[in-house]
Design an enzyme around this catalytic site. Structure first.
Site, PDB file in Angstrom:
ATOM      1  N   LYS A  98       7.295  -1.034  -6.053  1.00  0.00           N
ATOM      2  CA  LYS A  98       7.950   0.217  -6.420  1.00  0.00           C
ATOM      3  C   LYS A  98       9.451  -0.019  -6.694  1.00  0.00           C
ATOM      4  O   LYS A  98       9.773  -0.722  -7.614  1.00  0.00           O
ATOM      5  CB  LYS A  98       7.700   1.257  -5.332  1.00  0.00           C
ATOM      6  CG  LYS A  98       6.250   1.257  -4.783  1.00  0.00           C
ATOM      7  CD  LYS A  98       5.219   1.698  -5.805  1.00  0.00           C
ATOM      8  CE  LYS A  98       3.773   1.459  -5.373  1.00  0.00           C
ATOM      9  NZ  LYS A  98       3.384   2.004  -4.082  1.00  0.00           N
TER      10      LYS A  98
ATOM     11  N   ASP B 293       7.318   2.415   6.975  1.00  0.00           N
ATOM     12  CA  ASP B 293       7.123   2.148   5.550  1.00  0.00           C
ATOM     13  C   ASP B 293       8.309   2.782   4.811  1.00  0.00           C
ATOM     14  O   ASP B 293       8.414   3.999   4.717  1.00  0.00           O
ATOM     15  CB  ASP B 293       5.779   2.760   5.108  1.00  0.00           C
ATOM     16  CG  ASP B 293       5.458   2.478   3.647  1.00  0.00           C
ATOM     17  OD1 ASP B 293       6.392   2.215   2.867  1.00  0.00           O
ATOM     18  OD2 ASP B 293       4.270   2.545   3.279  1.00  0.00           O
TER      19      ASP B 293
ATOM     20  N   TYR C 143       0.505   7.279   2.478  1.00  0.00           N
ATOM     21  CA  TYR C 143       0.009   6.721   1.218  1.00  0.00           C
ATOM     22  C   TYR C 143      -1.518   6.536   1.340  1.00  0.00           C
ATOM     23  O   TYR C 143      -1.997   6.007   2.347  1.00  0.00           O
ATOM     24  CB  TYR C 143       0.710   5.398   0.956  1.00  0.00           C
ATOM     25  CG  TYR C 143       0.117   4.628  -0.200  1.00  0.00           C
ATOM     26  CD1 TYR C 143       0.164   5.146  -1.486  1.00  0.00           C
ATOM     27  CD2 TYR C 143      -0.500   3.407  -0.002  1.00  0.00           C
ATOM     28  CE1 TYR C 143      -0.397   4.454  -2.543  1.00  0.00           C
ATOM     29  CE2 TYR C 143      -1.061   2.707  -1.058  1.00  0.00           C
ATOM     30  CZ  TYR C 143      -1.006   3.239  -2.328  1.00  0.00           C
ATOM     31  OH  TYR C 143      -1.566   2.551  -3.366  1.00  0.00           O
TER      32      TYR C 143
ATOM     33  N   ARG D 114       1.027 -22.245   0.297  1.00  0.00           N
ATOM     34  CA  ARG D 114       0.612 -21.024   0.988  1.00  0.00           C
ATOM     35  C   ARG D 114       1.563 -20.769   2.165  1.00  0.00           C
ATOM     36  O   ARG D 114       1.870 -19.638   2.506  1.00  0.00           O
ATOM     37  CB  ARG D 114      -0.842 -21.108   1.474  1.00  0.00           C
ATOM     38  CG  ARG D 114      -1.241 -19.893   2.297  1.00  0.00           C
ATOM     39  CD  ARG D 114      -2.750 -19.639   2.425  1.00  0.00           C
ATOM     40  NE  ARG D 114      -3.595 -20.792   2.363  1.00  0.00           N
ATOM     41  CZ  ARG D 114      -3.751 -21.686   3.364  1.00  0.00           C
ATOM     42  NH1 ARG D 114      -3.116 -21.534   4.506  1.00  0.00           N
ATOM     43  NH2 ARG D 114      -4.544 -22.715   3.204  1.00  0.00           N
TER      44      ARG D 114
HETATM   45  C1  LIG Z   1       2.277   1.841  -3.179  1.00  0.00           C
HETATM   46  C2  LIG Z   1       2.516   2.037  -1.738  1.00  0.00           C
HETATM   47  C3  LIG Z   1       1.984   1.178  -0.778  1.00  0.00           C
HETATM   48  C4  LIG Z   1       1.044   0.049  -1.134  1.00  0.00           C
HETATM   49  O1  LIG Z   1       1.669  -0.931  -1.874  1.00  0.00           O
HETATM   50  P1  LIG Z   1       0.938  -1.845  -3.004  1.00  0.00           P
HETATM   51  O2  LIG Z   1       2.048  -2.719  -3.477  1.00  0.00           O
HETATM   52  O3  LIG Z   1       0.390  -0.920  -4.029  1.00  0.00           O
HETATM   53  O4  LIG Z   1      -0.148  -2.608  -2.296  1.00  0.00           O
HETATM   54  C5  LIG Z   1       2.302   1.414   0.540  1.00  0.00           C
HETATM   55  N1  LIG Z   1       3.091   2.436   0.911  1.00  0.00           N
HETATM   56  C6  LIG Z   1       3.620   3.287   0.011  1.00  0.00           C
HETATM   57  C7  LIG Z   1       4.497   4.399   0.470  1.00  0.00           C
HETATM   58  C8  LIG Z   1       3.357   3.127  -1.344  1.00  0.00           C
HETATM   59  O5  LIG Z   1       3.863   3.984  -2.224  1.00  0.00           O
END
Ligand SMILES: *Cc1c(COP(=O)(O)O)cnc(C)c1O
Length: 379
Positions: A195, A170, A98, A46
């Site tokens: 992504k 982000d 998001y 962990r």
């Molecule tokens: C998908 C997404 C998230 C969250 O990520 P997960 O891997 O689905 O938990 C956060 N910010 C943006 C811009 C996203 O597209």
């Protein structure tokens, strides 16, 4: 070293026991010690794992940061940042977020006594009236999801520095190939590696990158104490995905540009949201802080009814109707009922996210096939 080279080599050393060129999946929960406390820096998985360590090192280098930390999802990475705060603290976040981030803030952290202000940040100065002695964190997404608004990271960073507030960006939509927020003054960069970084729609993963050593220690403490760590196989998949990020992103950008212009000239299409249009309100800033515009875009139809949008959403054959983005395959999505369903309707509408908005994640297929598919679906 140039980014394309870093993407392939950063963090990865030949495996010390075999010389394996690719970091192995260290599928282990613990590590044997020769005497109590005598070990090679690995005690319990962990806290430390070699596959994760290779990925964390790679991510740090790719975002031009000193430290990387991996989490079991993008949302878990966001959760870790919010855990730096205490009741009474305040956060200024952009109003076009998001949906899962919005839900985390309003349904989980608001209950703990943290206060959130959701602000349109297209003018960075617009955040000033919301800053007070309790403001600890500014949270920005750019380009925003799904309306493709642009936030000036450098301008936000200068306000954040002046007021001694943390700035977290982000960077999921742009990816490190198109934008590096730490270079522009951000304190923390966040990715949903699910992504573009992973890029193949086969893993859920998140990460943070930062420069400050003390901040790294605090976030590492959260990572190991709260335990939202990714497994080694998931780290391996992201590490492999990174190696082709530049090649994939180049094609996402080319295909994205073609589809955005094609949609805009289509007689049945209403508004197209894509930050590469010269008349996009954020175009000048996008040009300044990004190296390309990516494959994400949204659009409405001239017939702005939910029925017409639903018909398009369920008629594409190549573009799959699914949540998520940034994979090699193109996706079509209905933010109001899918990715952004957790945002109350009035909030959505206030920010321009209408019921009929359609979001596209343009993949790296042949663009003529994508056009033909969309053309048939739009009719
Ligand atoms: C998908 C997404 C998230 C969250 O990520 P997960 O891997 O689905 O938990 C956060 N910010 C943006 C811009 C996203 O597209």
């Amino acid at each position: 070293m140039k980014l394309s080279t870093k993407l392939i080599h950063a963090g990865v050393e030949p495996d010390p026991s075999t010389g394996a060129i690719m970091t192995p999946i260290y599928q282990t929960s613990t590590y044997v010690q020769s005497a109590p406390g005598v070990h090679k820096g690995y005690e319990y998985a962990r806290s430390q794992n070699p596959t994760r360590a290779a990925l964390e090192a790679a991510l740090a280098q790719i975002e031009n940061g000193r430290h990387g930390l991996c989490f079991s999802s993008g949302v878990a990475a966001s959760d870790a940042v919010l855990r730096l705060l205490v009741p009474g603290d305040e956060v200024i976040a952009c109003n076009d977020l998001y949906g899962g981030t919005y839900r985390l803030f309003t349904k989980i952290f608001e209950k703990t006594g943290i206060r959130f202000h959701f602000v349109n940040m297209q003018e960075a100065e617009a955040i000033r009236p919301y800053i007070n002695a309790k403001t600890r964190l500014i949270w920005a997404e750019t380009p925003t999801n799904p309306l493709m608004n642009i936030v000036d990271i450098e301008a936000l960073a200068s306000i954040a520095k002046e007021k001694r507030i943390l700035l977290c960006v982000d960077n999921t939509f742009a990816s490190p190939y198109l934008q590096n927020p730490l270079d522009l003054g951000a304190d923390i960069v966040l990715h949903s590696a699910t992504k573009y970084l992973g890029g193949h729609s086969d893993v859920i993963h998140g990460c943070l990158v930062m420069n400050d050593d003390e901040l790294r220690e605090k976030l590492y403490f959260v990572q190991k104490s709260c335990g939202a760590v990714p497994g080694p196989q998931d780290c391996f998949l992201v590490l492999r995905g990174l190696k082709t990020l530049h090649v994939r992103m180049d094609r996402h950008c080319i295909n994205g540009e073609v589809i955005a212009h094609w949609l805009r000239s289509h007689p049945k299409v209403g508004k197209v949201y894509w930050c590469g249009f010269q008349d996009h309100p954020g175009y000048a800033i996008a040009r300044k802080q990004m190296r390309g515009f990516g494959g994400m875009m949204s659009f409405t139809l001239k017939d702005d009814s939910l029925e017409a949008a639903k018909k398009v959403l369920s008629s594409t054959r190549l573009l799959a109707l699914a949540e998520s983005l940034g994979g090699v395959e193109s996706l079509i999505n209905h933010p109001a009922s899918m990715t952004h369903a957790s945002i109350p309707r009035e909030e959505r509408l206030k920010n321009g996210l209408t019921d009929s908005l359609i979001r596209l994640s343009i993949g790296i297929e042949d663009v003529d096939d994508l056009k033909a598919d969309l053309s048939e679906a739009i009719g």
